[in-house]
Design a protein around this motif. Sequence first.
Motif, mmCIF file in Angstrom:
data_model
loop_
_atom_site.group_PDB
_atom_site.id
_atom_site.type_symbol
_atom_site.label_atom_id
_atom_site.label_comp_id
_atom_site.label_asym_id
_atom_site.label_seq_id
_atom_site.Cartn_x
_atom_site.Cartn_y
_atom_site.Cartn_z
ATOM 1 N N CYS A 217 0.820 -1.212 0.000
ATOM 2 C CA CYS A 217 0.000 0.000 0.000
ATOM 3 C C CYS A 217 0.854 1.262 0.000
ATOM 4 C CB CYS A 217 -0.957 0.023 1.189
ATOM 5 S SG CYS A 217 -0.174 0.194 2.801
ATOM 6 N N GLY A 218 2.027 1.181 0.627
ATOM 7 C CA GLY A 218 2.927 2.330 0.623
ATOM 8 C C GLY A 218 2.727 3.324 1.749
ATOM 9 N N LEU A 219 1.832 3.001 2.710
ATOM 10 C CA LEU A 219 1.625 3.907 3.847
ATOM 11 C C LEU A 219 2.931 4.200 4.576
ATOM 12 C CD1 LEU A 219 -1.624 2.773 5.697
ATOM 13 C CD2 LEU A 219 -1.050 5.077 4.991
ATOM 14 N N ALA B 224 -4.396 8.784 4.942
ATOM 15 C CA ALA B 224 -4.289 9.779 3.881
ATOM 16 C C ALA B 224 -5.208 10.963 4.168
ATOM 17 C CB ALA B 224 -4.647 9.159 2.536
ATOM 18 N N LEU C 229 -0.608 12.006 13.190
ATOM 19 C CA LEU C 229 -0.551 11.469 11.833
ATOM 20 C C LEU C 229 -0.184 9.988 11.815
ATOM 21 C CD1 LEU C 229 0.942 14.407 9.748
ATOM 22 C CD2 LEU C 229 -1.431 13.802 10.185
ATOM 23 N N ARG D 122 -3.505 13.328 6.497
ATOM 24 C CA ARG D 122 -2.377 14.004 5.852
ATOM 25 C C ARG D 122 -2.867 15.031 4.843
ATOM 26 N NH1 ARG D 122 0.513 8.302 4.238
ATOM 27 N NH2 ARG D 122 1.332 7.716 6.281
ATOM 28 N N MET E 239 11.772 24.343 -0.888
ATOM 29 C CA MET E 239 11.436 22.919 -0.803
ATOM 30 C C MET E 239 11.984 22.309 0.484
ATOM 31 S SD MET E 239 9.631 20.729 -2.468
ATOM 32 C CE MET E 239 9.226 19.074 -1.908
ATOM 33 N N TRP F 68 14.013 14.802 -3.112
ATOM 34 C CA TRP F 68 12.894 15.728 -2.904
ATOM 35 C C TRP F 68 13.311 17.147 -3.238
ATOM 36 C CZ3 TRP F 68 8.354 13.865 -2.994
ATOM 37 C CH2 TRP F 68 8.078 12.616 -2.437
ATOM 38 N N THR G 261 5.928 4.300 3.481
ATOM 39 C CA THR G 261 6.897 5.135 2.771
ATOM 40 C C THR G 261 6.690 6.610 3.091
ATOM 41 O OG1 THR G 261 5.494 5.419 0.827
ATOM 42 C CG2 THR G 261 6.933 3.497 0.843
ATOM 43 N N VAL G 262 5.416 6.955 3.369
ATOM 44 C CA VAL G 262 5.130 8.349 3.680
ATOM 45 C C VAL G 262 5.431 8.640 5.147
ATOM 46 C CG1 VAL G 262 3.379 10.156 3.615
ATOM 47 C CG2 VAL G 262 3.364 8.350 1.894
ATOM 48 N N GLY H 212 -2.772 6.425 0.535
ATOM 49 C CA GLY H 212 -1.802 6.354 1.623
ATOM 50 C C GLY H 212 -0.368 6.426 1.122
ATOM 51 N N ARG H 213 -0.169 6.212 -0.167
ATOM 52 C CA ARG H 213 1.157 6.328 -0.760
ATOM 53 C C ARG H 213 1.458 7.774 -1.150
ATOM 54 N NH1 ARG H 213 5.331 7.248 -1.655
ATOM 55 N NH2 ARG H 213 6.903 6.475 -3.105
ATOM 56 N N VAL H 214 0.435 8.630 -1.103
ATOM 57 C CA VAL H 214 0.647 10.014 -1.534
ATOM 58 C C VAL H 214 1.371 10.791 -0.441
ATOM 59 C CG1 VAL H 214 -0.433 12.147 -2.294
ATOM 60 C CG2 VAL H 214 -1.400 9.959 -2.993
ATOM 61 N N ASN H 215 2.626 11.025 -0.667
ATOM 62 C CA ASN H 215 3.399 11.840 0.259
ATOM 63 C C ASN H 215 3.010 13.300 0.020
ATOM 64 O OD1 ASN H 215 5.465 13.126 1.726
ATOM 65 N ND2 ASN H 215 6.834 11.389 1.352
ATOM 66 N N PRO H 216 2.644 14.032 1.079
ATOM 67 C CA PRO H 216 2.321 15.446 0.867
ATOM 68 C C PRO H 216 3.451 16.170 0.132
ATOM 69 C CG PRO H 216 1.738 14.808 3.095
ATOM 70 C CD PRO H 216 2.439 13.624 2.485
ATOM 71 N N LEU H 217 4.668 15.685 0.335
ATOM 72 C CA LEU H 217 5.799 16.301 -0.365
ATOM 73 C C LEU H 217 5.681 16.130 -1.872
ATOM 74 C CD1 LEU H 217 8.799 15.271 1.908
ATOM 75 C CD2 LEU H 217 7.721 17.522 1.701
ATOM 76 N N LEU H 218 5.057 15.034 -2.288
ATOM 77 C CA LEU H 218 4.895 14.785 -3.721
ATOM 78 C C LEU H 218 3.959 15.837 -4.319
ATOM 79 C CD1 LEU H 218 5.724 12.795 -5.961
ATOM 80 C CD2 LEU H 218 3.699 11.457 -5.397
ATOM 81 N N ASN I 185 6.601 19.681 6.802
ATOM 82 C CA ASN I 185 5.840 18.434 6.713
ATOM 83 C C ASN I 185 6.306 17.403 7.730
ATOM 84 O OD1 ASN I 185 3.733 17.738 4.519
ATOM 85 N ND2 ASN I 185 5.013 19.375 3.710
#
Lengths: 652, 159, 308
Positions: A621-623, B81, C295, B84, C237, C225, A625-626, B44-50, C244
């Motif tokens: 899912c990649g949770l 997600a 979070l 975030r 950045m 990044w 990684t964030v 959930g893979r979406v990094n806010p940094l992205l 963040n």
Amino acid sequence: MRIGVFVCQCGTNIAATVSTERVASAAMALRDVVHAESIQYTCSDPGQRTVIAAAHKYALDRVVIAACSPRMHETTFQRTMAQAGINPFMMEMVNIREHCSWIHSDMEVATEKAIDLVSMGVAKVRGQTPLFSSHVPVVSEVLIIGGGVAGIQAALDIADAGMPVTLVERGPTIGGNMARLDKTFPTLDCSSCILTPRMVEVKHHENIRLMVNSEVEQVRGYIGNFEVDIRKKATCVDEEKCTGCQICEQKCPSEAPDEFNAGVGETKAISIAFPQAVPLVASLRKEYCRLYIKGKCGICKKVCPADAVDYEQEDELHTEKFGAIVVATGYELFDWRQAYPHYGGGLYPDVITSIQYERMLSASGPTGGHIQRPSDGAEPKEIVFLSCVGSRDESIGRPLCCKVGCMYIAKQAILTREHIPDSRTYVFYMDVRAGGKGYDEFYRRAQKEAGAVYLRGRVGKIYPRGGKLVVMGADTLVGENVEVEADLVVLATGIDAAAGAGSLAQRLNIPYDQYGFLSESHPKLRPVETTTGGIFLAGACQGPKDIPETVAQASAAAAKVIVLLSHDELETSPMIAEVNHMRCIGCFKCREVCPYHAIEEQGLRDGRRVAVVIESLCQGCGLCTVACPPSVISLRGYTDNQLIEEVTAVLR
Amino acid sequence: MSGGDIKLVGFLCNWCSYAGADMAGTSRMAQPAEMRIVRLPCTGRVNPLLVLKAFQEGADGVLVSGCHPGDCHYNEGNYYAHRRLELLSRMMAVYGIEPERFRYTWISASEGARWAETVTGFTETIRPLGRLNLAGGGARDDDHHQGPAAGSASPAEKR
Amino acid sequence: MNGIVDTIKNVLKETDLVLGWTTDPVTGVATPARFHDEKEAEQAVFDSTCAHNLAVHLPRLKDSRVGIVAKGCDARSVIELIIEHEVQREQLAVIGVGCGSLLDVKKIWRRYGYGVAIKDRDDSLLIGGEQVNRDEFIQRKCHGCLEADPDIYDVIAGEVTGEIPTDTVRPHPLHDMFVSLTPAERRSFWREQFSRCIRCYACREVCPMCFCRDVCIMQTQIPRWAGGAVDAKQSEMIQLIRVNHLAGRCTGCGECERACPVGIPLMLLLDEQNHAIEEMFAYGAGASLKARPPLLVFDVNKDIWGKG
């Protein structure tokens, strides 16, 4: 790096709005692209051979295929890669059909967009590394949801193959809608004569566990390893003790609507749905029971010779593991009353639905096989059938065809003549759709042998006049208005997905349409699969079907399940998380968010404690990684740098 | 970039919203052409940094879309997600980005029409705002240049 | 009640070292020091020039039993570090000190000359013998002070300060100006601010919650990044990365902004984020040992912000 780009024309599906030649030549200008070409049908055998040949000729190590959705053909082209001697994961699909050619009409705009999408795919595949699958054990038990003819067929097929099956039915008996039918078209064989032996077979099959009055509440996990919560609802009757003697039902003072008989006649609060029910066990509906409404009764408990009645019974929650799930939740009839006020909206007792008529035709039904007018019990002589009530009717927003109405009207017309030889039947129809084997012959038999008068046109109004019903319609073939005085009007109502199918679909995470019908993965090539691996569809839950089609699809779903579970292990996706432990700071935020408990702590030789991914548990899912502050967990196939490159490629 | 001057990026989860966008395509639902979709396994893979990186590199709007709460293919991904992304959307104005330029939404595999409406609505919201030009200040990072190779070298030359 | 020297001496009986302050012989203001024995501890001081947040050292001293002198704001960092398992409570002795706002020594020096004599006593501030308005010279970070007294301590040195009257809490000096800007104006504002950044990473080095250290993604290529260039875009950045990463973790100690050699108002960003976190989750980092970082959890029933 040597990247090949293949731009699919998909016949005209893509080529009509995207200039695939231009996309290919634009791709040639992208970094590391050494070959690009446009192919008519990339997924076809010659198309795939073209890709393989180019891979060899240009010594490609990465491939971008710009075609349809990866959800459609990603695995197809991964196999192509393997044949070309390239790691299957060194291929990136770019969706220029569903996300481009099909939604845009301007060739210039669509072509530019397709070029952008290809540059994103190239940027992403540049950061791709070869990946290798691993294997996980598969649970061999199968869950089937719904005990109609589809669920029964699938259960028996799978159980016969030696795999344990749990058949979950929310009602008190299996049999479904088919058990309510008197005869079946076009052979007129008796429905229960075909079905009941199969029902009994389910009951006695050593590989089948039957759970009635039960519903699927929660589904977790994934293909090969689902974990399902099943709620078995309290019915106040101990299934083990009840002998099906029906004494409780005879003595019960509380009347209740008879859903099995579609409201023709009444039953009791404690009852058995029909004499051939499987399991033959009574169940009590508290909402109609005097004990629960008025607080005083308890007769059924007193009279039960088996001491099976237990008012204290509580719901049971079972959590079980399954390798595959077959959804066979079936259909229900469209409730016509709101949509058709001009047919009386349910106010005229002698306007009934075809399933109510069917129950009257049944020798074991509430009228003992006698056709009676609900208003006065008299035998009707003039009977009018209306087809497409809630089907093919744009005016009420229901354009779908119920697929069985034409045939069951013909059947009921023929049976009517058998039951009441001096009767006269009229059928108002839109078109007669009789496409199956022996179907057209059957419909002509209704006209010729049973004398049914077919009138092409929709009925505009029904109203009572002097103890009869006036049916006003038009015969559009003759171009005249028609008025028929009827004793009884039978509405061939349309078909909807069973109530709650949508919410079940949400729990299973599979798509469904506006009527609640569940969506297959591909309308032609993957008709019993869903987009979620390990979940299959059987019968009318997927769309209106007749019995032969339902049974065929159920067997098809069973075959898919058997194929899936014939292996002890399942190849897992290698697109999972991976920790660069040399850079891990050991904060374990990844472990806190992982839904699969797939992160464990490990000590390194230098004494540091770091996070490690348990590969068999990670679902990708990649949770994590964030959550990882130094971004040292990467999701294979979707690494940070790949995504950064993909995004920046298009914004450049 | 076609379809006007603005550039929009969509981060879609594979299981619901990407499938929803596919369904919109299968149903031939016309949509504005500014959107570029990036497929991810899960929101959930979406990094806010992205998302911020996308704005920095020239995106004028970013849309994140995943499964409805409770429908996540990974059970919990979109719940994390949600937290975030909601925080990110509240911080947009602080970073100097009009909050309308960032949106997150939940669209299921069966909601093709809803996807088409969302893209249309989002595009129409961003168009009047025009370019963001967040990247305007600094020079492009040198070692970031991986764009088109000079000219259109023939495969033979590249080999 | 013990003074700071005696308290540190006492704590040293149970610990390997104590993090505190001593007086810089050249300037006469406080500078961080490590005390390993009673003799060293004789040099310990605590006064209104002890601005540094010493909690920044704790993650690097995991193998030692450490004593730390902590003001109210520093103690929040200590709590957050314990919540995040970076520091073990049992390994730690917190010497709490009350604080009545700190002086911005650099500002004084800029005005009155480097090393000028500073005497700060009971509402009267003497600089080079001249009485001045103290309010003018207090640290920016003290404007938003939440807690003068530490919430976590094993022993208190000196006197506690007591509750801070809420009406003394002032927003960031640039807050009112900043909120009046449109998004486009804010973009220009930040671009101008970050054009001064020299990428010295002082903001990161002084932050107790920035404990990734050598693997910090402000500088990595995997993932990339931020690019390596020193320009407004990349500097922005790296601050977006910091903001963040500090979501739900920043205790608002203000050290990043205090340490920035080019005066970028970093706390404007962090204050806004802390405010959003407070609004969304009723959460303040470092406020309670029992809290869970917002979070890293979710709440199906409460997470309803009406989107989607």
